[in-house]
Design an enzyme around this catalytic site. Structure first.
Site, mmCIF file in Angstrom:
data_model
loop_
_atom_site.group_PDB
_atom_site.id
_atom_site.type_symbol
_atom_site.label_atom_id
_atom_site.label_comp_id
_atom_site.label_asym_id
_atom_site.label_seq_id
_atom_site.Cartn_x
_atom_site.Cartn_y
_atom_site.Cartn_z
ATOM 1 N N ASN A 143 -10.146 2.565 3.525
ATOM 2 C CA ASN A 143 -10.493 3.665 2.757
ATOM 3 C C ASN A 143 -10.851 3.303 1.373
ATOM 4 O O ASN A 143 -11.285 4.500 0.597
ATOM 5 C CB ASN A 143 -9.254 4.537 2.753
ATOM 6 C CG ASN A 143 -8.075 4.133 1.921
ATOM 7 O OD1 ASN A 143 -8.301 2.963 1.237
ATOM 8 N ND2 ASN A 143 -7.265 5.015 1.553
ATOM 9 N N TYR A 162 9.256 -0.721 17.768
ATOM 10 C CA TYR A 162 8.096 -0.550 18.692
ATOM 11 C C TYR A 162 8.537 -1.866 19.632
ATOM 12 O O TYR A 162 8.141 -1.960 20.808
ATOM 13 C CB TYR A 162 6.919 -0.638 18.124
ATOM 14 C CG TYR A 162 6.508 0.859 17.893
ATOM 15 C CD1 TYR A 162 6.865 1.804 17.064
ATOM 16 C CD2 TYR A 162 5.434 1.329 18.849
ATOM 17 C CE1 TYR A 162 6.389 3.106 16.862
ATOM 18 C CE2 TYR A 162 5.092 2.633 18.803
ATOM 19 C CZ TYR A 162 5.402 3.335 17.784
ATOM 20 O OH TYR A 162 4.791 4.786 17.576
ATOM 21 N N TYR A 164 6.833 1.596 -2.553
ATOM 22 C CA TYR A 164 6.443 0.362 -1.985
ATOM 23 C C TYR A 164 7.594 -0.291 -1.337
ATOM 24 O O TYR A 164 7.313 -0.517 -0.331
ATOM 25 C CB TYR A 164 5.565 -0.283 -2.971
ATOM 26 C CG TYR A 164 4.979 -1.483 -2.788
ATOM 27 C CD1 TYR A 164 3.549 -1.338 -1.671
ATOM 28 C CD2 TYR A 164 5.525 -2.822 -2.795
ATOM 29 C CE1 TYR A 164 2.962 -2.532 -1.248
ATOM 30 C CE2 TYR A 164 4.506 -3.754 -2.541
ATOM 31 C CZ TYR A 164 3.409 -3.597 -1.742
ATOM 32 O OH TYR A 164 2.686 -4.907 -1.015
ATOM 33 N N PHE A 211 -9.603 2.653 -1.308
ATOM 34 C CA PHE A 211 -8.857 2.872 -2.692
ATOM 35 C C PHE A 211 -8.695 1.708 -3.429
ATOM 36 O O PHE A 211 -9.304 1.769 -4.960
ATOM 37 C CB PHE A 211 -7.497 3.380 -2.137
ATOM 38 C CG PHE A 211 -6.705 3.532 -3.402
ATOM 39 C CD1 PHE A 211 -7.018 4.416 -4.312
ATOM 40 C CD2 PHE A 211 -5.499 3.130 -3.594
ATOM 41 C CE1 PHE A 211 -6.149 4.785 -5.571
ATOM 42 C CE2 PHE A 211 -4.520 3.179 -4.590
ATOM 43 C CZ PHE A 211 -4.891 3.894 -5.442
ATOM 44 N N THR A 212 -8.506 0.646 -3.002
ATOM 45 C CA THR A 212 -8.327 -0.530 -3.872
ATOM 46 C C THR A 212 -9.422 -1.706 -3.170
ATOM 47 O O THR A 212 -9.708 -2.808 -3.724
ATOM 48 C CB THR A 212 -7.156 -1.316 -3.964
ATOM 49 O OG1 THR A 212 -6.435 -1.516 -2.627
ATOM 50 C CG2 THR A 212 -6.125 -0.286 -4.945
ATOM 51 N N ASP A 225 -8.982 5.951 6.504
ATOM 52 C CA ASP A 225 -7.760 5.893 6.231
ATOM 53 C C ASP A 225 -6.720 5.863 7.380
ATOM 54 O O ASP A 225 -6.580 6.708 8.343
ATOM 55 C CB ASP A 225 -7.753 7.339 5.211
ATOM 56 C CG ASP A 225 -6.197 7.057 4.589
ATOM 57 O OD1 ASP A 225 -5.320 6.701 4.866
ATOM 58 O OD2 ASP A 225 -6.134 7.777 3.393
ATOM 59 N N GLY A 237 -9.757 -5.524 0.974
ATOM 60 C CA GLY A 237 -9.185 -5.809 0.038
ATOM 61 C C GLY A 237 -9.364 -7.247 -0.328
ATOM 62 O O GLY A 237 -9.939 -7.861 0.564
ATOM 63 N N THR A 251 0.856 5.797 3.612
ATOM 64 C CA THR A 251 0.100 4.834 4.185
ATOM 65 C C THR A 251 1.193 3.718 4.996
ATOM 66 O O THR A 251 0.798 3.159 5.846
ATOM 67 C CB THR A 251 -0.561 4.009 2.995
ATOM 68 O OG1 THR A 251 -1.467 5.014 2.090
ATOM 69 C CG2 THR A 251 -1.421 2.890 3.412
HETATM 70 O O1 UDX Z 1 1.026 -8.269 -17.803
HETATM 71 C C1 UDX Z 1 2.018 -8.411 -16.999
HETATM 72 C C2 UDX Z 1 2.355 -8.174 -15.839
HETATM 73 C C3 UDX Z 1 3.407 -8.418 -15.173
HETATM 74 N N1 UDX Z 1 4.428 -8.978 -15.817
HETATM 75 C C4 UDX Z 1 5.685 -9.389 -15.187
HETATM 76 O O2 UDX Z 1 5.306 -10.386 -14.265
HETATM 77 C C5 UDX Z 1 6.101 -10.250 -12.963
HETATM 78 C C6 UDX Z 1 5.268 -10.102 -11.789
HETATM 79 O O3 UDX Z 1 4.598 -8.688 -11.951
HETATM 80 P P1 UDX Z 1 3.517 -8.351 -10.930
HETATM 81 O O4 UDX Z 1 2.869 -7.039 -11.545
HETATM 82 O O5 UDX Z 1 2.614 -9.576 -10.827
HETATM 83 O O6 UDX Z 1 3.998 -8.004 -9.465
HETATM 84 P P2 UDX Z 1 5.346 -8.273 -8.849
HETATM 85 O O7 UDX Z 1 5.785 -9.825 -8.763
HETATM 86 O O8 UDX Z 1 6.319 -7.606 -9.582
HETATM 87 O O9 UDX Z 1 5.097 -7.619 -7.293
HETATM 88 C C7 UDX Z 1 3.859 -8.227 -6.616
HETATM 89 O O10 UDX Z 1 4.366 -9.254 -5.961
HETATM 90 C C8 UDX Z 1 5.145 -9.250 -4.668
HETATM 91 C C9 UDX Z 1 3.700 -8.338 -3.937
HETATM 92 O O11 UDX Z 1 4.265 -8.483 -2.413
HETATM 93 C C10 UDX Z 1 3.625 -7.058 -4.392
HETATM 94 O O12 UDX Z 1 2.638 -6.278 -3.479
HETATM 95 C C11 UDX Z 1 3.265 -7.046 -6.071
HETATM 96 O O13 UDX Z 1 3.527 -6.116 -6.211
HETATM 97 C C12 UDX Z 1 6.989 -9.053 -13.430
HETATM 98 O O14 UDX Z 1 8.241 -9.593 -13.809
HETATM 99 C C13 UDX Z 1 6.402 -8.354 -14.499
HETATM 100 O O15 UDX Z 1 7.119 -7.592 -15.144
HETATM 101 C C14 UDX Z 1 4.186 -9.249 -17.102
HETATM 102 O O16 UDX Z 1 5.118 -10.132 -17.919
HETATM 103 N N2 UDX Z 1 3.118 -8.930 -17.779
#
Ligand code: UDX
Length: 352
Positions: free
Chosen positions: A125, A250, A236, A127-128, A149, A103, A183
């Site tokens: 696996n 553990y 998540y 997936f991403t 996986d 990843g 997962t």
């Molecule tokens: O196009 C976009 C995407 C996201 N956002 C906003 O930007 C902020 C950040 O969103 P992201 O989608 O980048 O992800 P998040 O910060 O919510 O979570 C992420 O950060 C913590 C990690 O541990 C996680 O694995 C990941 O999901 C959110 O408030 C979201 O609503 C936008 O305004 N526009």
């Protein structure tokens, strides 16, 4: 009378002989001409053939030569195929498992461990994760890539485990919430079981999302979070929370040595273009000359973390300038979080 008869007979015989001799001579002559002809045509054929062969050979040579050059280049690149790897003595060299090692974050960690001279087994696996992220190690004697996986048990002998296997961007982990839960719960249980069996130390890649929708900013480690257990992100958030719980169970019950790292919002090279997180979304939209989409009110805050072995470029400041021409008046503080500059033109950030 007799002598005359004998003379006639003799002349008749010699005439016949003459005829015979003449016939033989003619035949020999024809045969020799024929032979010459055959010889000539053979020689002609041979020279045509040789000529043709020469032409074909030179044609082949023309085609093959650049290929030979390519092979030479490839051979050269094979000898210097891998990034530099330190030598570690048997005593210091560890056998390390990186789950999710293909990843975005996992592959940078794999690079670091490999370059430090350890033996690294990547389990993914895909997936991403992508093979491309670790392809520069394929074939290296210290490296192994396993398509597996973590939801299924894994039997392997290692000294350390970095457990990163899980989709991390909201669109990816929400794509199949049950799989995300499996997962992070069953997968983590399996690697903890493995750590216990082989006596390996384990690091869990957790997330800032264990704080949910936090009421405290910035979040400190002793903050317990504010999570909706049935919200869209729960698979998540709660998956990682229970993964942390399992690690500490553990540790307390079985004596497994564990570490937990709560990683915040990451970005950097190898991040998938369609990752769906804010940084890659904004960059993609900016490069396409499209408005940036801000979800919600735009007042949300995030801590961003650049992941790479190479230093972060100064250009990437979250929610700011993406690309700007030299004489752009909007450079610096005038570029706000509500607008940005792309190729010298002010663009509006659209609220979604
Ligand atoms: O196009 C976009 C995407 C996201 N956002 C906003 O930007 C902020 C950040 O969103 P992201 O989608 O980048 O992800 P998040 O910060 O919510 O979570 C992420 O950060 C913590 C990690 O541990 C996680 O694995 C990941 O999901 C959110 O408030 C979201 O609503 C936008 O305004 N526009």
């Amino acid at each position: 009378m007799l002598s005359q008869a004998l003379l006639r007979l003799a002349s008749a015989v010699s005439r016949r002989r003459m005829k015979l001799l003449l016939g033989i001579a003619l035949l020999a002559y024809v045969a020799s001409i024929w032979g010459n002809l055959v010889n000539m045509s053979f020689l002609l054929n041979r020279s045509i053939q040789e000529n043709g062969e020469l032409k074909i050979e030179s044609k082949i040579e023309e085609i093959v030569e650049p290929l030979r050059e390519k092979i030479r280049d490839l051979e050269k690149s094979f000898t210097q195929k891998y990034p530099p790897v330190k030598f570690l003595s048997e005593k210091d060299r560890k056998r390390i498992l990186v789950t999710g090692g293909a990843g975005f974050v996992g592959s940078h960690l794999t690079d670091k461990l490999m370059m430090d001279g350890h033996e690294v087994t990547v389990v993914d696996n895909f997936f991403t994760g992508r093979k491309r992220n670790v392809e520069h190690w394929i074939g290296h004697e210290n490296f192994e890539l396993i398509n597996h996986d973590v939801v299924e048990p894994l039997y392997i002998e290692v000294d350390q485990i970095y457990h990163l296997a899980s989709p991390a961007s909201p669109p990816n982990y929400m794509y199949n919430p049950i799989k995300t839960l499996k997962t992070n719960t069953i997968g983590t249980l399996n690697v903890l079981g493995l750590a216990k069996r082989v006596g390996a130390r384990l690091l869990l890649a957790s997330t800032s999302e264990v704080y949910g929708d936090p009421e405290v900013h910035p979040q400190t480690e002793d903050y317990w979070g504010h999570v909706n257990p049935i919200g869209p992100r729960a698979c998540y958030d709660e998956g990682k929370r229970v993964a942390e719980t399992m690690c500490y169970a553990y540790m307390k019950q079985e004596g497994v040595e564990v570490r937990v790292a709560r990683i915040f919002n990451t970005f950097g090279p190898r991040m998938h273009m369609n990752d769906g997180r804010v940084v890659s979304n904004f960059i993609l939209q900016a490069l396409q000359g499209e408005p940036l989409t801000v979800y919600g009110s735009g007042s949300q805050t995030r801590a961003f973390q650049y992941v790479s072995l190479i230093k972060a470029p100064r250009l990437l400041q979250p929610y700011h300038l993406v690309e700007c021409s030299r004489d752009c008046a909007l450079k610096g503080p005038s570029v706000t979080t509500r607008s940005y500059c792309f190729k010298g033109v002010r663009q509006k950030i659209h609220l979604k």
